[in-house]
Design a protein around this motif. Sequence first.
Motif, mmCIF file in Angstrom:
data_model
loop_
_atom_site.group_PDB
_atom_site.id
_atom_site.type_symbol
_atom_site.label_atom_id
_atom_site.label_comp_id
_atom_site.label_asym_id
_atom_site.label_seq_id
_atom_site.Cartn_x
_atom_site.Cartn_y
_atom_site.Cartn_z
ATOM 1 N N LEU A 134 0.831 -1.203 0.000
ATOM 2 C CA LEU A 134 0.000 0.000 0.000
ATOM 3 C C LEU A 134 0.861 1.246 0.000
ATOM 4 N N ASN B 213 0.605 6.891 -6.436
ATOM 5 C CA ASN B 213 -0.633 7.627 -6.628
ATOM 6 C C ASN B 213 -0.414 9.113 -6.369
ATOM 7 N N ASP B 214 0.350 9.390 -5.319
ATOM 8 C CA ASP B 214 0.650 10.787 -5.022
ATOM 9 C C ASP B 214 1.435 11.415 -6.152
ATOM 10 N N THR C 125 0.135 8.867 -10.909
ATOM 11 C CA THR C 125 -0.335 7.788 -11.780
ATOM 12 C C THR C 125 -1.782 7.533 -11.438
ATOM 13 N N PHE C 126 -2.577 7.421 -12.424
ATOM 14 C CA PHE C 126 -4.016 7.344 -12.216
ATOM 15 C C PHE C 126 -4.387 5.981 -11.628
ATOM 16 N N PHE C 127 -4.016 5.722 -10.376
ATOM 17 C CA PHE C 127 -4.408 4.523 -9.632
ATOM 18 C C PHE C 127 -3.844 3.210 -10.164
ATOM 19 N N THR C 128 -3.144 3.216 -11.288
ATOM 20 C CA THR C 128 -2.777 1.916 -11.855
ATOM 21 C C THR C 128 -1.825 1.110 -10.960
ATOM 22 N N PHE D 65 -1.336 1.433 -7.886
ATOM 23 C CA PHE D 65 -2.064 1.216 -6.652
ATOM 24 C C PHE D 65 -2.958 -0.021 -6.762
ATOM 25 N N PHE D 66 -3.676 -0.102 -7.861
ATOM 26 C CA PHE D 66 -4.578 -1.242 -8.022
ATOM 27 C C PHE D 66 -3.804 -2.527 -8.275
ATOM 28 N N TYR D 67 -2.670 -2.427 -8.939
ATOM 29 C CA TYR D 67 -1.849 -3.626 -9.134
ATOM 30 C C TYR D 67 -1.385 -4.160 -7.785
ATOM 31 N N PHE E 252 -2.902 -3.678 -5.070
ATOM 32 C CA PHE E 252 -4.081 -4.155 -4.357
ATOM 33 C C PHE E 252 -4.454 -5.576 -4.747
ATOM 34 N N ILE E 253 -4.139 -5.967 -5.966
ATOM 35 C CA ILE E 253 -4.455 -7.336 -6.374
ATOM 36 C C ILE E 253 -3.713 -8.312 -5.466
ATOM 37 N N LYS F 178 -2.487 -7.506 -2.529
ATOM 38 C CA LYS F 178 -2.956 -7.275 -1.160
ATOM 39 C C LYS F 178 -4.212 -8.085 -0.880
ATOM 40 N N GLN G 10 -6.170 -1.360 -15.684
ATOM 41 C CA GLN G 10 -6.034 -1.610 -14.250
ATOM 42 C C GLN G 10 -6.621 -2.950 -13.858
ATOM 43 N N LEU H 134 1.610 6.641 -16.856
ATOM 44 C CA LEU H 134 2.701 7.492 -16.393
ATOM 45 C C LEU H 134 2.320 8.367 -15.208
#
Lengths: 367, 123, 194, 372
Positions: free
Chosen positions: A113, A120-121, A124-127, A129-131, A133-134, A136, D58, D302
């Motif tokens: 996380l 994310n900060d 990057t548009f959540f990508t 983060f979601f990877y 999370f998979i 997680k 995603q 990116l």
Amino acid sequence: MAIKTEPILLNLGPIHPSTHGVFRMRALVDGEVITDIEPVFGYLHRGIEKLAEQKSYRQFIPLTDRLDYVASMNNNLAYVTAVEKLAGIEVPERAEYIRVIMSEIQRIISHLLGIGSFFNDMGTFFTPFFYMFIQKEKLTDLLEMVSGQRLLFNYMRFGGVSHDLPDEFLPALNTFLKEMPAEIDKYERLLKENEIVLARSKKVGILSPDMAINSSASGPVLRASGIEWDIRKADPYSIYDRFDFDIPTGTVGDCYDRYRVRVEELRQSIRILEQAVAGIPKGKVLNPVPLRFRPPEGEVYSHIESNKGELGFHVISDGSDKPYRLHIRAPSLLNLTALRKMLTGWKIADAIIIFGSIDICVGEVDR
Amino acid sequence: MLSEFSLIALFILIVMGFATTLVLIPQALKKIGIVPSKPSEVKYEPYECGLETIGETWVQFKIRYYFYALLLITLDITVIFLYPWAVELKNLGSSSLGVIFSFIGILAVGYIYAWRKGALEWK
Amino acid sequence: MEIRTDSTSLDIDRHEGNLIKELRSSSTKPVTEPSGWLSEDLKRNIFLTTVDNVLNWGRKSSLWTETAFTACCTFEFISLSSSRFDIARFGMEVLRSSPRHADLIITAGTLTWKMAPQIKRVYEQMAEPKWVIAMGACGITGGIFADSYSVVPGYNRILPIDVYIPGCPPRPEALLAGIELLRKKVEKRSFLQG
Amino acid sequence: MPELITVGAAISPNLPWSDWQFGFWIHLLIFGIGIISLLLGSVIIFIWLERRLVGRFQRRLGPNRAGPLGLLQSVADVIKILTKEDIVPSRADKLIFWIAPIVAFTPVVLMLAVVPVADGALLADLNIGILFVIAISSITALGVFMAGWASYNKYSILSAMRTVAQLVSYEMPLILSMVGVVIIAGSLSLNDIVKTQTVPFIVLQPAGFFIFFIASLAEINRTPFDLLEADSELVAGYNIEYSGMKFATFYLTEYCEAIVLSTLAATIFLGGWQGPWLPPIVWLLLKIGIVFCFIVWIRSTLPRLRIDQVMGFAWKFLLPLAILNIFVTSIFVALWPETPAWLMGLTNLAILVAYILFWSKLFKPGGKAVAV
């Protein structure tokens, strides 16, 4: 050429997408550059330390879950080891192994996380983060198998853990451990050498070793500054002295190093998990302790290497069934000590990722 | 050719009319009651992470942002002169190259000067 | 307020402290919940028009969430929006941080009195129509922290709640069920109510 | 009466009605309504496409409940936003707050007026087509700035300031990137430019396309240049105080810009409506779609750059490259008019690669400001 400009006072937080909860920074910005910053916390102050004085020792375990809610098991562990030390309770061998497994799984979750939200900060548009999370979610399933909960587990007890692992747990964990290194490599390929990531995080928010020690930082933040300090090695608790693992350190102490250290720690955690799974003995998991037990009078400080750093519990007992006073040394809070120095002079965009790279959990900061 | 421009001019009017209607539709719908409206004092205050704004917002802002706009004005307008040359390059032939290169050279002097003076760094 | 050039001003803190005290003393009782929508079923069936249907379909299909999350439950909300549960199927993956664009507050986590004025302000600044989901035990009653001196015993002290989802934290599936309930509720709203 | 322009050719050049011609007013009506409705229609589809695609990137599904395959998702969004309360902050500059969305939206649609959907099928075949596009496109920045400034919000004002710096800076490379194309085509009219593209200009001008694409990413405020709306920094950027339809207009503007710049990329560099078998307009839409998907891919991959890096990139990297590109192209065209296309393209590509390698040697990542 100096044209006088007026700074504006900007509130970053408490309701801000990238302050990881309800942290607030009162920043004085001159154009894009932060000239002064004042962290304001307490927005999630729930008075956990005070509540501890009203609850019996065992009743307090669920409350520790809510400290660093990303890695509840570590908080449980820190608290129960403190009380066990205070009361001199023995823990069965198998329970120790289970505790190590849980603690390392939580470390992986927390670092996943941390890395994800760091990117994310960065925008990057959540990508990523979601990877993260998979993976997680896979671990969350494992933990749910054990404790029946997905986030706040309340699993550890004085003298062991609440119940034994289900039969399916270890094979499932093994499968995960086999897949995970390849997944980490995959993320590394995506993120490690990305020019924009390098440009944004290298030499940004440098925390020098001296400053890190002076501000009593710990955990990945300290290690990224190049100091090899890990309580699992320095003051081994539980059965960590039996495992073979390295302490990854950074060299510069910038945001990039903090991210690198977290990634390397993922690998080390996997190493520990592999050894723990291989060596776990059979046997009982709990030395029962009376429900309202009274530890002897005295005080104890016990600390563990939590995912965020040194998590310590200082418990004072007056011989009753409730702690007389309980203090939590929260790594998230102390890692923020140098925040003002780290952020002043940087741009808003940098401030966000420096803050993100420290990876705090507001539940633990405010308590 | 003039009629082409009159087409554009009329099209500007059409699009502006369209955009204005877009923005005004809710006002009309408010009358029927489809678009709700519950004014309150707090609602009309600026949003700043759930806090009250402290201090002035419209201040003398940092010059740095406008610096690039100034640079643009100096370079951009001159760069537009490249277009007529570019269109006619095939007819003008190689003789025009020297002229335009010296033109760009003059621009480049300004550009390099700005770079050396640190106008392109963001401090 | 005049321009402050030093950010460590005590006045700001004092002012905010007063706001908190004010709010705390003024909200001792739960806010009345939005009009009972189940009992009026019959009446509404008569007035339900095509316009209502279309509007409500639009509203329920694009509930944008305000990112006003406080504590632990946030992670279950993120789980819900992540790849496994994927809230985007309902068109809800758009997280707006500005209350002007959002339709829904999911109160994920414990609310402290220090935070309460901010949440209330954000709610008040949201554009109508707006909804609130109280997620988790803390959101409903203060949960495990209800005894604490600094915790608001439930968001309904300061906000009108539409849907309550119990759990500590609720599983993503439970949150999804709650959202489904809210969608049903949105469907039954008549535009004449505003 | 203007020169009559064929409309039917847009749909199919081979059918009997392909040479239908209309008078001035009908022409205006057909193309005016046609452009606006095509744009709005494609916005609705492309928003859906983007959300689905980002979902795929995603590893999730994306919107699929509203309507078949979730196709009506954006319709639902529009309905909802349309019926949201309209908020005008009390301390805002009311007049500017109101007209900002109009100022931002209008030029975006206008840009399409000079883009041909088939041979000769365009609203107005201006002989200064590209200049018109450049001139008009910079007005959007003004609208965005007005919105950010008028809102009386600290985040939006920072965003407005970033507009001044960023959108204006990327104008330069954007303008210069197209000079190479104009040199080769010898015309500013987009219709002529498309017609001269027997080989798409991306082959002849890879460096030009590279600059154009990056500069237009910055102009349309997309990752990695989405500093104006930087969620994680500025909460929501310039449109933070806008709600209801005014916010929707900005939302629309953003997507329209993305589509329009994809259109320009398709028209100027990818051969526009040209293509075998299919009707011209289908080819054009296909090419727009490809460029748009590429933009979405970049968005979901990116991270974001910092303001000084964005500026440095424009002024120190793109601008010299654009001038270099003009040099090389003009030398080729003026001195050896008969250069084969492959040689020209290859030289251009080699220069691009050499330049990137050279620059990356000088560039030191990280730190407080861009160091070159």
